[in-house]
Design an enzyme around this catalytic site. Structure first.
Site, mmCIF file in Angstrom:
data_model
loop_
_atom_site.group_PDB
_atom_site.id
_atom_site.type_symbol
_atom_site.label_atom_id
_atom_site.label_comp_id
_atom_site.label_asym_id
_atom_site.label_seq_id
_atom_site.Cartn_x
_atom_site.Cartn_y
_atom_site.Cartn_z
ATOM 1 N N GLY A 154 -2.162 12.069 -0.482
ATOM 2 C CA GLY A 154 -1.483 10.824 -0.782
ATOM 3 C C GLY A 154 -0.994 10.677 -2.210
ATOM 4 O O GLY A 154 -0.732 11.655 -2.915
ATOM 5 N N ASP A 203 2.589 11.235 1.153
ATOM 6 C CA ASP A 203 2.943 10.864 -0.218
ATOM 7 C C ASP A 203 2.643 11.933 -1.256
ATOM 8 O O ASP A 203 3.056 11.796 -2.409
ATOM 9 C CB ASP A 203 2.185 9.597 -0.620
ATOM 10 C CG ASP A 203 2.721 8.354 0.073
ATOM 11 O OD1 ASP A 203 3.586 8.493 0.950
ATOM 12 O OD2 ASP A 203 2.265 7.247 -0.274
ATOM 13 N N THR A 214 -5.261 9.105 5.235
ATOM 14 C CA THR A 214 -4.573 7.834 5.462
ATOM 15 C C THR A 214 -3.547 8.074 6.566
ATOM 16 O O THR A 214 -3.892 8.564 7.625
ATOM 17 C CB THR A 214 -3.937 7.308 4.164
ATOM 18 O OG1 THR A 214 -3.144 8.349 3.569
ATOM 19 C CG2 THR A 214 -4.992 6.871 3.182
ATOM 20 N N HIS A 215 -2.287 7.733 6.355
ATOM 21 C CA HIS A 215 -1.287 7.869 7.417
ATOM 22 C C HIS A 215 -1.092 9.323 7.836
ATOM 23 O O HIS A 215 -1.234 9.677 9.010
ATOM 24 C CB HIS A 215 0.054 7.299 6.947
ATOM 25 C CG HIS A 215 -0.016 5.885 6.495
ATOM 26 N ND1 HIS A 215 -0.475 4.866 7.283
ATOM 27 C CD2 HIS A 215 0.307 5.311 5.304
ATOM 28 C CE1 HIS A 215 -0.433 3.729 6.622
ATOM 29 N NE2 HIS A 215 0.034 3.973 5.415
ATOM 30 N N CYS A 275 1.238 -1.458 3.584
ATOM 31 C CA CYS A 275 2.412 -2.323 3.643
ATOM 32 C C CYS A 275 2.040 -3.726 4.125
ATOM 33 O O CYS A 275 2.849 -4.654 4.031
ATOM 34 C CB CYS A 275 3.480 -1.724 4.552
ATOM 35 S SG CYS A 275 2.884 -1.296 6.195
ATOM 36 N N TYR A 333 16.767 0.021 -3.722
ATOM 37 C CA TYR A 333 17.079 -0.090 -2.298
ATOM 38 C C TYR A 333 18.384 -0.819 -1.998
ATOM 39 O O TYR A 333 19.010 -0.559 -0.964
ATOM 40 C CB TYR A 333 15.941 -0.841 -1.580
ATOM 41 C CG TYR A 333 14.575 -0.280 -1.866
ATOM 42 C CD1 TYR A 333 14.110 0.830 -1.167
ATOM 43 C CD2 TYR A 333 13.765 -0.830 -2.849
ATOM 44 C CE1 TYR A 333 12.852 1.364 -1.431
ATOM 45 C CE2 TYR A 333 12.507 -0.309 -3.116
ATOM 46 C CZ TYR A 333 12.058 0.790 -2.422
ATOM 47 O OH TYR A 333 10.818 1.319 -2.703
ATOM 48 N N SER A 387 4.279 26.645 -0.115
ATOM 49 C CA SER A 387 4.570 28.009 -0.572
ATOM 50 C C SER A 387 3.475 28.990 -0.173
ATOM 51 O O SER A 387 3.658 30.199 -0.278
ATOM 52 C CB SER A 387 4.756 28.017 -2.097
ATOM 53 O OG SER A 387 3.636 27.437 -2.750
ATOM 54 N N LEU A 406 6.800 6.880 1.748
ATOM 55 C CA LEU A 406 6.888 5.815 2.744
ATOM 56 C C LEU A 406 5.939 6.123 3.893
ATOM 57 O O LEU A 406 5.762 7.292 4.266
ATOM 58 C CB LEU A 406 8.316 5.697 3.296
ATOM 59 C CG LEU A 406 9.402 5.107 2.393
ATOM 60 C CD1 LEU A 406 10.759 5.260 3.067
ATOM 61 C CD2 LEU A 406 9.119 3.636 2.107
#
Length: 446
Positions: free
Chosen positions: A112, A283, A9-10, A42, A186, A274, A300
Site C-alpha cells: 500500500g 498503491d 487492504t484492497h 474512501c 481531477y 522485475s 485508487l
C-alpha cells in the site's frame, strides 16, 4: 507452492481470494501490521460525518474470513526486511516483539501507501492527524468531539470530503492547499469554481494558493496545535488533518525491484515485477495509464482491487492482462454530483499535448417532465487525432455513472466524433433523444 503476501487492504485481500480460488492447495501466509484488513478508506468522511453509523460496514473482509479459506493470517506482524534474491524475509510480531524469518516460492507485495508527512515546523504537535486507515478515522472522531476549529491541509478528494463532514458537525473549517484550485488534479476550473462556491456558501473558508509554513502550539506542556501559519495568513485551529497525498510504501524493496522515481514498484500488465517470482498490486506500484500510454502512480481503490485480482490469477503463469486505467473517480460535494476520467484540459497541456474540448450543457431529461436538472459534460480530445483523452461531469442529479461510459471510450481509443452517434436509449423518465454524451460529440463536429 508457498506464497507470502505483504499487506492486506484492497489489493492484498483481492489477491489472496483469487489465488486461493485458482490454487486451492497453495500455502498462503499474509503479514499485516494492523489489526484489521480491507478497510474502505474512501468511507472515512462518511464515518466521521455520521452518515455511516456502524463502521463494520466499511470492511468487506476480515481475518476470520481469510482464516476460513485456509490462509495463515498474521495480524500485527511487520515485515522488517526482504531478501528478494534469496526469497526470504524477516518479520516482527508487534504484540510480543518476537522476530523470525520466513521463506517463499512466490511473493505478492500489496504494502500500500502512506500519507505524505511534509517537513513543516511544528508538524509533531498534538492534534495534527493523518487520514488513511480505520485507526486514523477513530482518532479523528475522538479528537473532533472537543474541537471547534478545524484546518484541513490538502484539497484533494479526502480533504474536500472531510471539510464537508466537519462543517455538517458544526465545526469552523478552513481548507488549505498550495495549488490555485481545489481538486485541480481531477477537474478543470469551470468545475472547481462550482465546487469552491458551494463550499463557501456552506461556510467553509477556502485558502487556496497558500503554503503552510508553520504550526504553533499552546504555551503549556500539552503541546496542542493552536495556529496554522501560511505564507499569506494564519488560522486558529485546535485540530489539523493532513491530506497532502500519498507515497508508496516500498522502502523494503529499494535496489531490489525496478521502481518509478517516487518508489512505486514497476509492474507489467500481468502484475509481475522485475523479478519473475514477485508480484505487486495496489498503491505500492505503478499502473498503465491509457490516456498517456505510460506507467504512472495512481493510488485508487478501484485500481487496487483489479490489480490484486490479477496478481492472484497470474501468479503461476500470465493468463489475464491488465487493460490499463483512466483513473476514473467521483465525489459528492453537497448537492453537486461530480465525476472525472482521464486527463483534464490543464493536465493534458502540461504534458505537452495539443488538445481541444467539447462541452455539453443540457437538461438531462425533457422539460415536460415534472422535474429535471441541468448537467454539464466536458470532453477533452486530441486536436489532431480527435481521440478522447478525458472527461468531467457535474449535475445536481446523480448522473455520475455516465463518466464510466467515457472511461470505456478512452480505453477503447474512441474519438470525439464517435460520441455523436452512439446508440443510447431514449425514455423521458431518464434522458432525451439526444443524450448529453451524444451532444458533446455533436457540438465538436466540424
Amino acid at each position: 507452492m508457498k506464497v507470502v503476501v505483504i499487506g492486506c487492504t484492497h489489493a492484498g485481500t483481492a489477491a489472496i481470494k483469487n489465488l486461493k480460488k485458482l490454487n486451492p492447495n497453495a500455502k498462503i501466509t499474509v503479514f499485516e501490521r494492523n489489526d484489521n484488513i480491507s478497510f474502505l478508506s474512501c468511507g472515512i468522511a462518511l464515518y466521521i460525518g455520521g452518515v455511516v453509523k456502524y463502521p463494520k460496514g466499511l470492511f468487506y473482509s476480515s481475518p476470520e474470513e481469510l482464516f476460513e479459506l485456509g490462509v495463515d493470517t498474521r495480524m500485527k506482524h511487520d515485515v522488517t526486511d526482504v531478501d528478494v534474491k534469496n526469497k526470504k524475509l524477516k518479520v516482527r510480531n508487534l504484540e510480543n516483539n518476537e522476530e523470525f524469518e520466513e521463506t517463499y516460492d512466490k511473493l505478492i507485495v500489496t504494502s500500500g501507501s502512506w500519507p505524505i508527512i511534509p517537513k513543516i515546523d511544528g508538524i509533531g504537535l498534538k492534534n495534527i492527524l493523518l487520514c488513511k486507515n480505520y485507526n486514523h478515522a477513530n482518532k479523528i472522531i475522538e479528537k473532533s468531539k472537543s474541537s471547534k476549529k478545524v484546518v484541513v491541509v490538502g484539497a484533494g478528494y479526502i480533504g474536500v470530503e472531510l471539510v464537508e463532514a466537519f462543517k455538517e458537525n458544526g465545526k469552523e473549517v478552513v481548507l488549505v492547499d498550495a495549488e490555485k484550485r481545489i481538486l485541480s488534479k481531477y477537474f478543470d476550473k469551470e468545475f472547481t469554481d462550482v465546487a469552491e462556491n458551494t463550499l463557501k456558501n456552506n461556510g467553509v473558508t477556502i485558502a487556496t494558493n497558500e503554503k503552510v509554513l508553520k504550526f504553533i502550539g499552546d504555551n503549556d506542556n500539552s503541546r496542542i496545535v493552536t495556529k496554522v501559519i501560511t505564507d499569506k495568513n494564519e488560522y486558529e485551529a485546535d485540530l489539523v488533518i493532513m491530506c497532502v497525498g500519498f507515497v508508496p510504501n516500498t522502502k523494503l524493496f529499494e535496489n531490489q525491484l525496478e521502481t518509478l522515481p517516487n518508489g512505486a514498484i514497476k509492474v507489467d500488465r500481468f502484475m509481475r515485477t522485475s523479478n519473475k517470482d514477485v508480484m505487486a498490486a495496489g498503491d505500492c506500484c505503478s499502473v498503465f495509464y491509457n490516456p498517456l500510454q505510460k506507467e504512472m502512480y495512481i493510488p485508487l481503490a478501484t485500481n487496487a482491487v483489479r490489480m490484486g485480482t490479477l496478481a492472484g490469477l497470474n501468479i503461476s503463469e500470465n493468463k489475464f492482462e491488465h487493460p490499463g486505467t483512466q483513473g476514473t473517480s467521483g465525489i459528492k460535494i453537497y448537492e453537486n454530483n461530480m465525476a472525472a476520467t482521464g486527463l483534464t484540459e490543464e493536465s493534458a497541456r502540461s504534458f505537452g499535448l495539443d488538445v481541444e474540448s467539447a462541452i455539453a450543457v443540457d437538461n438531462y431529461r425533457p422539460e415536460f417532465m415534472p422535474t429535471y436538472e441541468s448537467v454539464t459534460l466536458k470532453v477533452i480530445f486530441d486536436k489532431k487525432t480527435r481521440q478522447i483523452l478525458g472527461a468531467q461531469l457535474n449535475s445536481k442529479f446523480d448522473l455520475t455513472q455516465s463518466i464510466n461510459t467515457l472511461s470505456v471510450c478512452i480505453q477503447n481509443k474512441m474519438t470525439i466524433d464517435d460520441l455523436a452517434f452512439l446508440d443510447f436509449f431514449f425514455q423521458p423518465h431518464y434522458n432525451k433523444p439526444w443524450n448529453f454524451i451524444n451532444l458533446a460529440g455533436i457540438n465538436s463536429l466540424k
